[in-house]
Write an enzyme that holds these catalytic residues in place. Structure first.
Site, PDB file in Angstrom:
ATOM      1  N   ASP A 136       0.745  -1.179   0.065  1.00  0.00           N
ATOM      2  CA  ASP A 136       0.113  -0.034  -0.040  1.00  0.00           C
ATOM      3  C   ASP A 136       0.970   1.291  -0.007  1.00  0.00           C
ATOM      4  O   ASP A 136       2.043   1.175  -0.354  1.00  0.00           O
ATOM      5  CB  ASP A 136      -0.668   0.078   1.066  1.00  0.00           C
ATOM      6  CG  ASP A 136      -2.368   0.658   0.801  1.00  0.00           C
ATOM      7  OD1 ASP A 136      -2.364   1.866   0.617  1.00  0.00           O
ATOM      8  OD2 ASP A 136      -3.364  -0.111   1.174  1.00  0.00           O
ATOM      9  N   HIS A 209      -3.866   6.186   3.343  1.00  0.00           N
ATOM     10  CA  HIS A 209      -4.523   4.665   3.048  1.00  0.00           C
ATOM     11  C   HIS A 209      -3.874   3.618   3.418  1.00  0.00           C
ATOM     12  O   HIS A 209      -4.554   2.650   4.083  1.00  0.00           O
ATOM     13  CB  HIS A 209      -4.363   4.990   1.213  1.00  0.00           C
ATOM     14  CG  HIS A 209      -5.148   3.776   0.734  1.00  0.00           C
ATOM     15  ND1 HIS A 209      -4.745   2.597   0.675  1.00  0.00           N
ATOM     16  CD2 HIS A 209      -6.393   3.976   0.191  1.00  0.00           C
ATOM     17  CE1 HIS A 209      -5.700   1.816  -0.040  1.00  0.00           C
ATOM     18  NE2 HIS A 209      -7.035   2.678  -0.266  1.00  0.00           N
ATOM     19  N   SER A 547     -10.983  -0.724  -0.945  1.00  0.00           N
ATOM     20  CA  SER A 547      -9.798  -0.542  -0.166  1.00  0.00           C
ATOM     21  C   SER A 547     -10.030  -0.932   1.014  1.00  0.00           C
ATOM     22  O   SER A 547      -8.967  -1.632   1.757  1.00  0.00           O
ATOM     23  CB  SER A 547      -9.253   0.804  -0.331  1.00  0.00           C
ATOM     24  OG  SER A 547      -8.458   0.984  -1.630  1.00  0.00           O
TER      25      SER A 547
END
Length: 773
Positions: A136, A209, A547
């Protein structure tokens, strides 16, 4: 020998650009065990290969791959790539693609309760010896979600490292975050040296994220947790004691295939048990897809790989990461939302959602409301979308501004309104978005409303502006956190949908999991809206996307693998799929958030994950690497294509005799019939189930055929004598042609369910009729 389609892909690059000599990154696969003895290392041999195609200045070698892939990546001109593919030891030259991230009450919603005396958390010891690798944007190691209190020593099998770098010491890891690496060579080859004032050349997360997804998968229990008071409670990941390893591959310009493949290579070599990948892009044949290639290498080594389905919904054919060896995860809602209603001057109330946490609008005061795109003096389309610089401060100052979704991010629209002097924003969905709502951490008082709500506000504004009555006014009322919402789960509007654009015989997504408005850890140096000007600091943020759904399944897979160490990646996916449910908390079929209508298998796959049931599924559908190779054979891939994906020499003669691509031992059964004027059509599926329930058990089948089809199963009873025993059954599907316009299709779904009185093992049966053009 380079495959024909790989060669054609190189030619396509040449024809698509007048500057095809401009170097770009290619991933190069090399024959295994073909290194001449004169070179001590593969890297020296690869450098020599590059020198041979470009005497003088050899192209830059970016990464070498040894574990899930055999070869290297390099920055090459097209002519160099074409020369390289003529060398005898080169199998494939694959053009790099750029991917992007698919942007906690959920453990409770999933039935994972720490107070249970038995169940998945207890049986797996909360996943304590399992390692989840998160590929990620990096990680913020200081978050309380990653503390290592009361954790035992790092598992002895672990071979990974904690790589230091800018603002990330090699001592940043602990017994929870046991490894961290970063991969940026592909990114810098395409974009030049990174700007270290805006990004960290280290595993540190400058986006948020990666921190968010990692804590969803395996965050520790943290109390109190909230975002500006919203979603207040205990934050926890799916596998609270599982270990984490962060592999940073995503940067400001995206996530580059050569770096992603390097992360897969390192993660498997380091010893992860699960890989979580909330990243995706365009769907291409598997032998040109670095994620498909890397994940096959991981699954082949016993690593479970889950990936996000993408946020391209609610349209069909949008699902990504569709390789059958990957568990593809769509997004659903949980039973919690954050209502923020619009009250109009005519007294009507339009429901919306928001997690705005700053100073609110004055209580009881109504504000002028304007839609900049329809006002005199605005510049139409761009101002209706509230794009940067499009709003006239004289028009919007002191007013609530209605902005349409599209082009720029939802939070940026609020910043544009605020800079122009607006006091609030109403964010209205377009027709395509339907009624699906996402709550955001806005920088000014703002709320999101559905397409129908937006239309009603516009009608009110138009009528009020034309009449002699008072000008249009509105306010926004923030109502905090609401729980026990019904219906839930609902398929999130943004969640990407099937059918599978690459392999229509394999139903994708596989399952859905919580992905809307999920609370999880967040870096303190990144504002909650993600906008550079947002200086607010929070420990937890609420985000939405597949996600967020993907790491739920990654954490559940770690729990299942801890409870059942002998299970393969396919067995874990099978357990999640065959025990998934398709009804909501009202006891009715799950609905589609975008339309309010009943959802379909193309929206949710096998259904919504049900962790406690998955721990004891009764039967599993197992799949070996050789089975996947047979699937590729029956998908008409060449022997070279298959070698690129699997690193093995394939023999397709047996696979062709065995049947068709739909005969992969998948927990769902999907067929596409091309009508071509035929009236009657039929096919068959062969499946093998393994008993993982009780030693002496008898399973009887219940058939719920898709409309207009006849489905038969032989035998109708499976009698098991021992755990681990495998039995086969045959499914025959027969149907008759339906009236369709040229190029149109019709999908019907049903199921076959095996039950022994204790376990229920369900498989979707999907029949699509297509009328060729």
């Amino acid at each position: 020998m380079l495959s024909l389609l790989s060669f054609l892909s190189l030619l396509a690059i040449a024809s698509s650009s007048s500057t095809n000599e401009q170097p770009r990154t290619f991933i190069v696969q090399v024959q295994r065990d073909s290194k001449p003895f004169v070179f001590p290392t593969h890297q020296q041999w690869y450098t020599s290969s590059l020198s041979s195609i470009s005497p003088g200045t050899a192209p830059l070698l970016l990464h070498t791959y040894e574990t899930v892939f055999h070869g290297f990546s390099a920055k090459l001109s097209l002519s160099e790539a074409l020369k390289l593919q003529t060398l005898p030891h080169i199998i494939a030259v694959i053009p790099e693609r750029v991917r992007h991230v698919h942007t906690t009450r959920s453990p409770q919603f999933l039935g994972l309760k720490t107070t249970d005396r038995a169940g998945l958390l207890k049986e797996s010891d909360f996943g304590s010896d399992l390692v989840i690798g998160v590929i990620d944007t990096g990680i913020c190691p200081e978050r309380q979600s990653f503390n290592d209190r009361d954790l035992g020593p790092v598992p002895s099998k672990w071979k990974g490292v904690c790589v230091g770098g800018k603002d990330f010491a090699s001592s940043s890891c602990n017994r929870k975050l046991i490894g961290a690496r970063f991969f940026c060579n592909g990114y810098e080859a395409a974009n030049g040296k990174m700007n270290e004032t805006t990004e960290y050349r280290s595993p540190r997360d400058s986006d948020g994220h990666g921190t968010h997804t990692a804590s969803i998968a395996a965050g520790r229990y943290v109390f109190p947790a909230s975002t500006f008071g919203y979603a207040r409670g205990v934050a926890a990941g799916m596998a609270p004691k599982a270990r984490l390893a962060a592999y940073k591959v995503c940067w400001n310009a995206g996530c580059y295939d050569s770096d992603i493949l390097a992360a897969f290579d390192a993660a498997v070599s380091d010893g992860v048990d699960v890989i979580s990948l909330s990243v995706g892009g365009v769907v291409v044949p598997y032998y040109l897809d670095a994620i498909a290639i890397g994940s096959f290498g991981a699954v082949d080594r016993g690593v479970f790989v889950s990936a996000s389905a993408g946020n391209g919904g609610p349209g069909g054919l949008t699902v990504t990461n569709v390789a059958p060896w990957v568990t593809t995860v769509g997004a659903g809602t949980i039973d919690r939302d954050f209502p923020a209603d619009v009250k109009l001057g005519n007294g009507k109330v339009i429901s919306g959602v928001s997690i705005y946490g700053g100073p609110g609008l004055a209580p009881g005061k109504m504000y002028p409301v304007v839609h900049a795109g329809s006002s005199e003096g605005g510049d139409g389309y761009s101002s209706s979308l509230c794009l940067e610089g499009s709003l006239d401060p004289k028009l919007v100052g002191g007013k609530i501004v209605l902005c349409d979704r599209g082009i720029n991010s939802r939070a940026v629209k609020g910043e544009v309104v605020k800079k122009a002097g607006g006091v609030g924003m109403i964010l209205a969905n377009g027709v395509f978005d339907g009624e699906g709502l996402v709550a955001d951490c806005h920088v000014l008082p703002a709320t999101a409303v559905g397409a129908s709500g937006g239309d009603e506000i516009r009608r009110y504004m138009s009528a009020a502006s034309k009449s002699k009555s008072p000008p249009p006014t509105a306010t926004i009322i923030f109502r905090g956190t609401r729980v026990n919402v019904r219906p839930a789960p609902v398929v999130a509007s943004f969640s990407a949908r099937g059918p599978n654009p690459q392999s229509p015989e394999i139903l994708k997504p596989d399952v859905i999991a919580p992905g809307l408005n999920i609370l999880a850890a967040w870096p303190d140096k990144v504002g909650p809206s993600g906008i550079p000007s947002d200086q607010r600091k929070i420990e937890f943020n609420i985000l939405s996307g597949t996600s967020m759904a993907c790491p739920h399944v990654s954490g559940l897979a770690a729990l299942l693998k801890a409870a059942h160490p002998e299970w393969s990646s396919a067995a874990i996916r099978s357990a999640l799929m065959t025990t998934a449910y398709t009804v909501d908390n009202r006891g009715e079929q799950m609905i589609d958030e975008s339309t309010g209508n009943v959802s379909t298998v193309f929206d949710f796959g096998a259904g919504h994950v049900h962790p406690q049931e998955a721990m004891n599924p009764g039967l599993i559908y197992d799949i070996s690497s050789l089975d996947y190779m047979d699937f590729l054979c029956n998908s008409n891939y060449t022997l070279t294509n298959i070698q690129v994906i699997t690193r093995r020499n394939a023999d397709c003669s047996g696979a062709k005799r065995a049947g068709h691509a739909g005969n992969l031992n998948y927990p769902s059964l999907t067929v596409v019939f091309q009508q071509y004027g035929k009236n009657h059509m039929s096919t068959h599926f062969i499946r093998t189930v393994t008993n993982v329930g009780d030693a002496n058990s008898v399973y009887k089948v219940t058939i719920r055929p898709p409309g207009g089809t006849v489905v038969t199963v032989q035998p109708e009873k499976l009698v098991f004598r021992r755990v681990g025993q495998k039995l086969n059954f045959l499914v025959r599907v027969e149907t008759t042609a339906v009236k369709l316009a040229p190029g149109a299709s019709s999908m019907k779904s049903g199921s076959i369910i095996w039950a022994d009185g204790k376990h229920t093992v369900a498989s979707p049966v999907v029949v699509t009729m297509q009328q060729p053009l």
